[in-house]
Write an enzyme that holds these catalytic residues in place. Structure first.
Site, short mmCIF file in Angstrom:
data_model
loop_
_atom_site.label_atom_id
_atom_site.label_comp_id
_atom_site.label_asym_id
_atom_site.label_seq_id
_atom_site.Cartn_x
_atom_site.Cartn_y
_atom_site.Cartn_z
N GLU A 112 25.01 55.01 6.92
CA GLU A 112 26.56 55.83 7.01
C GLU A 112 26.67 56.38 8.28
OE1 GLU A 112 29.61 58.68 4.58
OE2 GLU A 112 28.12 57.41 3.58
N ARG A 113 25.85 57.20 8.64
CA ARG A 113 26.08 58.07 9.93
C ARG A 113 25.79 57.42 11.05
NH1 ARG A 113 23.03 63.20 6.73
NH2 ARG A 113 25.23 63.92 5.66
N HIS B 285 47.71 60.29 29.69
CA HIS B 285 48.74 59.48 29.51
C HIS B 285 50.07 60.47 29.75
CE1 HIS B 285 46.23 56.08 28.02
NE2 HIS B 285 47.23 55.32 28.00
#
Length: 380
Positions: free
Chosen positions: A245-246, A341
């Site tokens: 998972e990690r 941005h």
């Protein structure tokens, strides 16, 4: 030069996933964010293309690939800019279904795996509770024997695919005398089982198209053939899959970070400012160059940890580094990309605004950075 971590097969797989993401995900992601869910048909489409069972045996619809395939999938999903979609799919492929693959019996595999690899059955993993996240030892959900079955009572929290899932791998304490994290068992609980319900759908800051729920187990009865692995030994299965998972969360984070840098480069090279464009400003060029170098370092850390895992090597330290480093780095990258941005980076119409919200959970979910640093420190 060929990437030493990836075979020609994996390189082709990456190209195939990237084409799918651009054609089938990016054009529809905004609508899914608005709806708060990913259509089930998307799972089915990905199942038809073989994306949902890459790590599983061919006889169940899989491709018998290893950890590197999961990394390719996670990286390319990360590039789609919709973190909620990526989360839904990766929970299905790499956080929930591995519990079945790792410890399921042949009968259990034949019963549930074909639905998982085809996308006809969406799965979820239910470990986290209101008072027990990274601290599995604090689990309060209980399961007690009742004749030839078990009765589960408790509550799970922050469960991805919780509202629309079909099959849930649920961790419950089965031995209250056992200390700490011992005495935990994993049960397969199907949607519609009496007493099992969605407490509420949770309202999140990011990952808006990913359904996240509180789950309630009120005298939920399951038969013995719904136990995954050994009774009282579920903690070890949970810990084993945490490594996978990690790793995929780190790969997803680096895919997100790379895409955010690319979007920001396009913007600053075109945005007029002070008689030129923003790219003309050295401070912006240098900061983006620095972040690009860090993302490349993070990507290589992911690849190295995944390769070690694929070889069967002990890589808990390296995977903990992946989770800590990449989870923090993606947030630093998003901060700079929003900053560069300008005002547009704060507008909902701009992808980096959404990506910055989605990225925040990367330093928390799957093992908070502070927990990962402690795991690293133990092994230094």
């Amino acid at each position: 030069m060929t990437n030493p971590y990836f075979s020609d097969e994996l390189t082709m797989l990456r190209e195939q996933i990237r084409r799918f993401v651009e054609a089938e995900i990016v054009p529809h992601g905004d609508a899914w964010e608005e709806a708060g869910k990913v259509p089930r048909e998307v799972f089915a489409k990905m199942g038809e293309l073989g994306f949902l069972g890459m790590r599983y045996p061919e006889k169940y619809g899989g491709a018998d690939l290893d950890t590197m395939a999961s990394v390719v999938l996670a990286e390319e999903l990360g590039r789609c800019t919709f973190g909620g979609f990526s989360a839904d799919l990766l929970v299905h492929t790499d956080m929930a279904s591995p519990h079945l693959a790792n410890v399921g019996t042949p009968e259990q595999m034949a019963r549930w795996m074909p639905g998982i690899t085809s996308g006809k059955s969406v799965c979820a993993v239910a470990v986290t509770e209101p008072g027990a996240g990274s601290d599995v030892a604090g689990m309060r959900t209980r399961a007690v024997r009742d004749g030839n079955g078990w009765v589960i009572n408790g509550t799970k929290m922050f469960i991805t695919n919780g509202v629309h899932g079909d099959l849930f791998f649920v961790a419950a304490k089965t031995n209250t005398e056992a200390k700490g994290s011992r005495g935990v068992t994993i049960f397969a609980v199907e949607k519609g089982t009496a007493g099992f319900s969605v407490g509420k759908k949770l309202n999140k800051t990011g990952w808006l198209c990913s359904d996240t729920a509180e789950l309630v187990f009120d005298n939920v009865r399951v038969t013995g053939d719904h136990i995954l692995g050994e009774v009282d030994k579920g903690f070890y299965a949970i810990m084993k899959n945490f490594q996978n998972e990690r790793t995929v969360l780190g790969a997803m984070a680096m895919g997100e970070a790379q895409k955010a840098i690319e979007l920001t480069l396009d913007y600053v090279k075109d945005r007029p400012a002070f008689g030129g464009v923003l790219w003309d400003k050295q401070v912006i060029r240098h900061r983006l160059a620095e972040r690009a170098a860090q993302v490349e370092a993070g990507r290589q850390l992911v690849y190295s940890a995944a390769w070690k895992d694929a070889q069967g090597m002990d890589c808990v330290k390296e995977v903990s580094m992946v989770k800590a480093y990449c989870g923090d780095l993606v947030n630093k990258v998003m901060y700079d990309c929003v900053q560069f941005h300008g005002g547009m980076g704060y507008m909902r119409e701009t992808p980096v605004e959404r990506m910055s919200r989605d990225a925040r959970i990367q330093a928390i979910g799957g093992g908070a950075t502070e927990v990962m640093l402690e795991e690293i420190a133990k092994r230094l």
